[in-house]
Scaffold this motif. Structure first.
Motif, PDB file in Angstrom:
ATOM      1  N   GLU A 143       3.658   1.416  -1.552  1.00 27.60           N
ATOM      2  CA  GLU A 143       4.027   1.501  -2.973  1.00 27.60           C
ATOM      3  C   GLU A 143       2.893   2.090  -3.803  1.00 27.60           C
ATOM      4  O   GLU A 143       3.106   3.017  -4.590  1.00 27.60           O
ATOM      5  N   ARG A 144       1.686   1.554  -3.648  1.00 30.82           N
ATOM      6  CA  ARG A 144       0.541   2.035  -4.442  1.00 30.82           C
ATOM      7  C   ARG A 144       0.271   3.514  -4.201  1.00 30.82           C
ATOM      8  O   ARG A 144       0.032   4.264  -5.152  1.00 30.82           O
ATOM      9  N   THR A 145       0.305   3.935  -2.945  1.00 32.29           N
ATOM     10  CA  THR A 145      -0.007   5.334  -2.650  1.00 32.29           C
ATOM     11  C   THR A 145       1.109   6.270  -3.108  1.00 32.29           C
ATOM     12  O   THR A 145       0.833   7.393  -3.526  1.00 32.29           O
ATOM     13  N   THR A 202       9.032   1.049  -6.750  1.00 35.62           N
ATOM     14  CA  THR A 202       8.665  -0.249  -6.178  1.00 35.62           C
ATOM     15  C   THR A 202       9.231  -0.363  -4.774  1.00 35.62           C
ATOM     16  O   THR A 202      10.281   0.196  -4.453  1.00 35.62           O
ATOM     17  N   THR A 205       0.830  -1.200   0.000  1.00 36.20           N
ATOM     18  CA  THR A 205       0.000   0.000   0.000  1.00 36.20           C
ATOM     19  C   THR A 205       0.868   1.256   0.000  1.00 36.20           C
ATOM     20  O   THR A 205       0.520   2.254  -0.649  1.00 36.20           O
ATOM     21  N   ARG A 211       3.090   5.685  -5.757  1.00 32.23           N
ATOM     22  CA  ARG A 211       2.949   5.748  -7.219  1.00 32.23           C
ATOM     23  C   ARG A 211       1.823   6.678  -7.625  1.00 32.23           C
ATOM     24  O   ARG A 211       1.941   7.428  -8.591  1.00 32.23           O
TER      25      ARG A 211
END
Length: 130
Positions: free
Chosen positions: A19-21, A72, A17, A23
């Protein structure tokens, strides 16, 4: 309280999460991962103590961050200090033509009464080439 595969998977999901946030440059999603009493030291050494300081910095910096969004995060080691406290070593890589920089964050995470793992004390260290 015991530790095991379920806790490791939950910790890995927190890092995923992050990483996702990162990005998505999603400040609020990123901030949802922090304990209210968290502290954070950025890769450039800025010390942020408490959720309010982390939130102010994140909301000011993350949406306008200058990278192409390809970053990443990989969990490379989890060490349980207690059943409800884990030291998590992460490999962070920015995949962009200009930089290709790396970080070596250490996240100390705590397990809450509801079972969620939150970022509690974090140090992001830039990895220098050479």
């Amino acid at each position: 309280m015991s530790t095991g595969i379920t806790d490791i998977k939950a910790i890995e999901e927190v890092v995923a999460t992050v990483e996702r946030t990162q990005r998505a440059k999603d400040a609020e999603g990123f901030l949802s991962l922090f304990h209210p009493d968290a502290l954070w030291t950025t890769g450039h050494g800025k010390v942020l103590i408490g959720f309010d300081a982390i939130a102010e910095f994140t909301r000011a910096v993350l949406p306008d961050a200058e990278w192409d969004g390809e970053v990443t995060y990989e969990v490379v080691h989890v060490q349980f200090l207690r059943p409800d406290v884990a030291a998590v070593k992460v490999r962070q890589v920015y995949h962009c033509a200009k930089s290709g920089s790396q970080g070596a964050p250490l996240y100390v995470m705590t397990k809450q009464e509801d079972g969620r793992w939150l970022l509690h004390a974090c140090q992001n260290t830039e990895v220098l080439a050479g």
